[in-house]
Design an enzyme around this catalytic site. Sequence first.
Site, PDB file in Angstrom:
ATOM      1  CG  ASP A   1      -1.988   1.083   1.140  1.00  0.00           C
ATOM      2  OD1 ASP A   1      -1.981   1.854   0.167  1.00  0.00           O
ATOM      3  OD2 ASP A   1      -2.828   1.156   2.058  1.00  0.00           O
TER       4      ASP A   1
ATOM      5  CG  ASP B   1      -3.464   4.721  -3.368  1.00  0.00           C
ATOM      6  OD1 ASP B   1      -2.579   4.253  -2.625  1.00  0.00           O
ATOM      7  OD2 ASP B   1      -4.681   4.527  -3.178  1.00  0.00           O
TER       8      ASP B   1
END
Length: 473
Positions: free
Chosen positions: A149, A353
């Site tokens: 992440d 992201d």
Amino acid sequence: MEAKTSALPFIGFLLTLLSLSTAFSDFQTLIPKPLPASPSFSPESDTDSESFISSEAGLELQLHHLDALSLNRTPEELFHLRLQRDALRVTKLSSLSGGSQNLSQASGTSHGTTGFSSSVISGLAQGSGEYFTRIGVGTPPKYIYMVLDTGSDIVWLQCAPCKNCYSQTDPVFNPVKSRSYSKVLCRTPLCLRLESPGCNQKQTCLYQVSYGDGSYTTGEFVTETLTFRRTKVERVALGCGHDNEGLFVGAAGLLGLGRGGLSFPSQAGRSFNQKFSYCLVDRSASSKPSSVVFGDSAVSRTARFTPLLTNPRLDTFYYVELLGISVGGTPVFGISASHFKLDSNGNGGVIIDCGTSVTRLNRPAYIALRDAFRAGASSLKLAPEFSLFDTCYDLSGKTTVKVPTVVLHFRGADVSLPASNYLIPVDDNGRFCFAFAGTTSGLSIIGNIQQQGFRVVYDLAGSRVGFSPRGCA
């Protein structure tokens, strides 16, 4: 005369985009593929994880796809789950982008080569929208799947004894069986780097992290050894979670790859010269996935780089400068760099992201992009809207279709997306949707569907992010 002069920069900008657009084909071919069924899967053993092939290009593991961990859900159910979680994550990221406490850099040490890597696996079958890698934790190492992440900093995993633990593929990590496990004490500099540190009666530092989808993890803040193949990184500060809940089904925890001081890249930066990259495989592909690579070998020679920007109020996210977007070889009228500007208060901007699936653009930019794509794809049969997607087509019975090419123009790097990165299947009836969405937030997010097939290079030493097409090969 004044009006003409003020128009010159905009005209120059348009001419620049036009010249860039001509380097790419105006249209490309999409081969429609349905939502994938889950392949068979056999979890890796600790021995499998340490076996590797060494070559001049680096290290490579036996690779697995995690779509098989579907818990008896259909591909359509999984897709719905992913979009639900995606919406919650975007809300959380957008709320954070207004500001956050800055964290200073933590330290870490490593033994091994200048580059190390681990396999990356698509997590569609989890319904989580993330990608997973296999990492050894503790001494001797116990191998577990962890979510990658770039929008989070804290590294954490589920630990025994569990007050509340969700189901994971591997046995829950037991710190009692690790020789390298060490608790962080309260009020120490390392503990105080947490945003909201806690303290128990034994004077052990406590952490807590919550996510936009309602997931959370709480427990003790500790240091532990992480093993990538056979390369060890010692004294990594991480959360040992005894109370965890959420949609991380199958994975044991999360490897925070953000820019903050407690993220894995910040802690172990010296170990790999502050460079890492990943290549995210097509969620519908059954072929082997590529890898996440740490070290000098992470930098692809074919990558085109754009400078990283800094948000003065939030150090977690990877901000980049998006100048415009082209559709079908023509710059989209109504989209300019001003739509994506990061201001001095930390508002707006564009981030890369890997934990968000669908790219979000602020609404005016999205509407302009959507309308340009609709015009370029006017020959395709329209289909009803689906979830957050307002532009869908009926491609049932089609073996190939021509679609206008979409190019993202970052400063210094033009990224031409494959058709499958923006026209995606949403059901088993041949309905495909334009995989962008609008947001009322000022924050725009380049998600992992649009990143598929590219090697995305994070060169933190050079303060830049690069994109290498066909980087999963």
